[in-house]
Design an enzyme around this catalytic site. Structure first.
Site, PDB file in Angstrom:
ATOM      1  N   HIS A  61     -11.729  -3.924   8.501  1.00 36.41           N
ATOM      2  CA  HIS A  61     -12.199  -3.845   7.117  1.00 36.41           C
ATOM      3  C   HIS A  61     -13.476  -3.014   7.008  1.00 36.41           C
ATOM      4  O   HIS A  61     -14.295  -3.238   6.128  1.00 36.41           O
ATOM      5  CB  HIS A  61     -12.459  -5.246   6.546  1.00 36.41           C
ATOM      6  CG  HIS A  61     -11.230  -6.062   6.327  1.00 36.41           C
ATOM      7  ND1 HIS A  61     -10.525  -6.621   7.359  1.00 36.41           N
ATOM      8  CD2 HIS A  61     -10.565  -6.390   5.186  1.00 36.41           C
ATOM      9  CE1 HIS A  61      -9.475  -7.282   6.860  1.00 36.41           C
ATOM     10  NE2 HIS A  61      -9.480  -7.153   5.559  1.00 36.41           N
ATOM     11  N   GLU A  78       0.807  -1.223   0.000  1.00 36.59           N
ATOM     12  CA  GLU A  78       0.000   0.000   0.000  1.00 36.59           C
ATOM     13  C   GLU A  78       0.841   1.275   0.000  1.00 36.59           C
ATOM     14  O   GLU A  78       0.460   2.273  -0.618  1.00 36.59           O
ATOM     15  CB  GLU A  78      -0.973   0.006   1.180  1.00 36.59           C
ATOM     16  CG  GLU A  78      -2.153  -0.959   1.017  1.00 36.59           C
ATOM     17  CD  GLU A  78      -1.822  -2.388   1.396  1.00 36.59           C
ATOM     18  OE1 GLU A  78      -0.716  -2.617   1.921  1.00 36.59           O
ATOM     19  OE2 GLU A  78      -2.660  -3.282   1.168  1.00 36.59           O
TER      20      GLU A  78
END
Lengths: 331, 307
Positions: free
Chosen positions: B109, B40
């Site tokens: 999440h 990321e």
């Protein structure tokens, strides 16, 4: 004056006398810039902090000599040398250092964000390994646009222990991006010795983990740095992907202005100063008859004058207009 | 050549974790739809570096939670480069990311971290609430010369709405009144706009006329439609999914308090996630995020109490 352009001995890796003189000039200019920067700070004319690259001139100059003007670099917090070696002018650099409107970053960046986009320097960086992930992005961009250019990203031994370095090198590897990862291993990440921060002897060994070429060179030998970088640049340009170069060198000064240097001995510093990259180049050129005493004196005088002019320019340059304070946040 | 490309984890053959890029790989090929390793920080760096040198990347961070791994490149590099370099570069990229709870994916999440980026000068933050806005705002974000964080609520992927044909831009930094009304203003973002509109329909049957304003771009914010609305109704309910403390609602409250609308304001109130990580249990997860019935209750209370 002494030898024709094409006939330097083989130890100079095909560099002409003129090219060597340009490189020596840049190395002297970097050192003079750094020395004056420190003086200006002590005189109270500069605020903030700075990270001086005295002793590391050969890495900046040798590496950038292997690049073309249209190639890019991303630099580090110790970035004055990279900026000069890529072709920036000392006057605009000094103006930036003074925080002036005509400085390279209009006085908004200062020492740690020195950039000269026109000569391909996309900027120094205040974050360790900050430029490294971007380098893969620049490499991807150059490849997608099918441009015959490469990007070289400088970083230190400390940055090689940041996770972002590994993500970037891995991505450049899988996509064969034209990126040269140039690690200036100056032995210390602030105070942390590289021998304590990594178990391996050479940081270039990490290249193997990403399936790319890795090479360690004497970072105080500007010709060796140049040669290694040429090989990496050629490899990148021909679509071969990235190379990890580790150049072992040493910073003579502390990390920044607050450094009391408790982590190293005076003897160690002296030992490295005896391997002065500028002295070594001068000596080699003199031995080969490419430079004589008066030639060197003239060059040093030219450099000293350039710094005097740069400081004068910077002092007389205008301050940013406070009315423009909001400019540059958004395009 | 075209300068726009999509890059991220599983955006290629897989079609994106939520199917957003379904079919793009087949249509545009591996050069313009690029799968990355799980990196990321690297993805944010790719977008920044490519944007810096002439490209217009669209990066995807698979879940907004994972953007925490990209923070340095986004906040310290992409957002500041133009300013630090004296305005001599631009960093035009879009970073799309699915956000929000309601999928049973628990605490790592389900995040709504938009306000972290609202706090950063140099970034733009966009949160569409309708299909038509999603298209127009995304195209505007791609054309914008700045780094744009484009937050897509996962539950909105399942909603349907009319979408104009062809290429059109919905300007950034333009708040929109999604439903006119005179009794109470609800300022809502993303999924909460849909819930506010549903609440407004229910309240209409009770004779309460709700105005719903959607900022759409959180940064830079267009405050005028919000201020005008509050001046008109005298009551405001702020609804977002992110946690209250340090949330965008505080910013909206400040904008209103600093404006002439404050003089007209009889009653402010807010609806937002309870200050806890998102729990897995279905009922707990539902309770912690504003639901239609919570919005109905809060708006009704505002109108009744301030009458």
């Amino acid at each position: 004056m002494t030898a024709p352009a094409t006939s330097t001995p083989v130890e100079f890796a095909g560099l002409s006398r003129e090219q060597l003189m340009v490189m020596l000039h840049q190395m002297l200019l970097i050192r003079a810039f750094e020395e004056s920067a420190e003086q200006l700070y002590f005189q109270g004319l500069i605020h903030g902090t700075m990270h001086l690259s005295i002793g590391q001139e050969a890495t900046a100059v040798g590496a950038c000599a292997a690049l073309r003007p249209e190639d890019y670099i991303l630099s580090t917090h110790r970035g004055h040398g990279h900026c000069i070696a890529k072709g920036a002018e000392a006057g605009y650099m000094m103006a930036e250092f003074f925080g002036k409107e005509t400085g390279y970053c209009r006085g908004r960046g200062g020492s740690m964000h020195m950039a000269d986009v026109e000569t391909g320097n996309l900027g120094a960086n205040g974050i360790v390994a900050g430029g490294v992930p971007m380098a893969a992005g620049v490499g991807l961009s150059l490849k997608m646009q099918k441009l015959d250019r490469v990007i070289m990203v400088f970083f230190g031994d400390g940055a090689a222990n940041e996770g972002a370095f590994h993500e970037s090198l891995n991505m450049a590897s899988i996509w064969d991006l034209p990126v040269i990862y140039f690690c200036e291993n100056n032995q210390y990440a602030m105070s942390m010795a590289i021998g304590k921060a990594a178990r391996i002897e050479n940081l270039s060994e990490r290249a193997a983990g990403y399936g790319v070429n890795g090479v360690t060179v004497d970072g105080n030998d500007v010709i060796a740095v140049y040669e290694a970088t040429c090989t990496a640049v050629e490899h990148a340009r021909s679509g071969g992907g990235p190379t990890l170069i580790e150049a072992k060198t040493y910073r003579w000064k502390g990390h920044s202005k607050s450094d009391k240097q408790r982590y190293r001995t005076k003897e160690e510093v002296k030992e490295w100063q005896e391997r002065d990259p500028i002295g070594r180049l001068v000596e080699r050129m003199q031995r080969a008859g490419l430079l004589d005493e008066s030639g060197f004196t003239q060059l040093q005088a030219k450099v000293d004058q350039e710094i005097v002019d740069a400081i004068e320019y910077a002092k007389s340059a205008p301050e940013p207009d406070p009315a423009t304070i909001l400019e540059g946040v958004y395009a | 050549m075209t300068r726009v490309f999509l890059v991220g984890e599983d955006v290629g053959v897989y079609g994106g974790a939520f199917g957003v890029s379904d079919g793009l790989f087949q249509k545009y090929g591996p050069e313009r739809v690029l799968d990355t390793p799980i990196s990321e920080a690297g993805i944010a760096g790719l977008a920044t570096g490519a944007a810096l040198t002439g490209m217009r990347p669209i990066a995807e961070i698979q879940f907004m939670d994972f953007i925490t791994l990209s923070m340095e490149q986004l906040v310290l590099q992409a957002a500041k480069l133009r300013f630090m370099l004296g305005g001599k570069v631009t960093v035009p990229f879009v970073l799309r990311t699915p956000a929000g709870a309601g999928t049973g994916a628990a605490a790592q999440h389900s995040e709504s971290l938009e306000n972290w980026f609202v706090h950063v000068p140099g970034l733009k933050v966009v949160m569409p609430s309708t299909a038509a806005d999603a298209k127009g705002l995304l195209l505007a974000a791609i054309e914008d010369p700045n780094p744009v964080i484009f937050v897509e609520h996962k539950l909105l992927y399942r909603t349907k709405g009319p979408v104009p044909e062809g290429y059109y831009l919905t300007p950034l930094s333009r708040s929109e009144v999604k439903r006119p009304g005179k009794d109470v203003t609800i300022v809502a973002t993303s999924l909460m706009v849909a819930r506010a509109l549903e609440a407004a329909t229910q309240l209409a049957s009770e004779g309460i006329d709700v105005e719903v304003v959607d900022p759409r771009t959180l940064k830079p914010l267009d405050p005028d439609p919000i201020i005008e609305s509050v001046c008109k109704t005298g009551r405001v309910l702020i609804v977002h999914e992110a946690v209250k403390t340090g949330g965008f609602g505080g910013e909206l409250a400040a904008v209103i308090a600093e404006s002439e609308a404050f003089d007209f304001l009889d009653a402010p109130s807010g609806g937002w996630r309870v200050d806890i990580p998102v729990p897995y249990n279905r009922d707990l997860e539902r309770r912690m995020v504003p639901q239609v019935e919570n919005i109905v209750d809060a708006a009704r209370r505002l109108v009744k109490e301030a009458r």
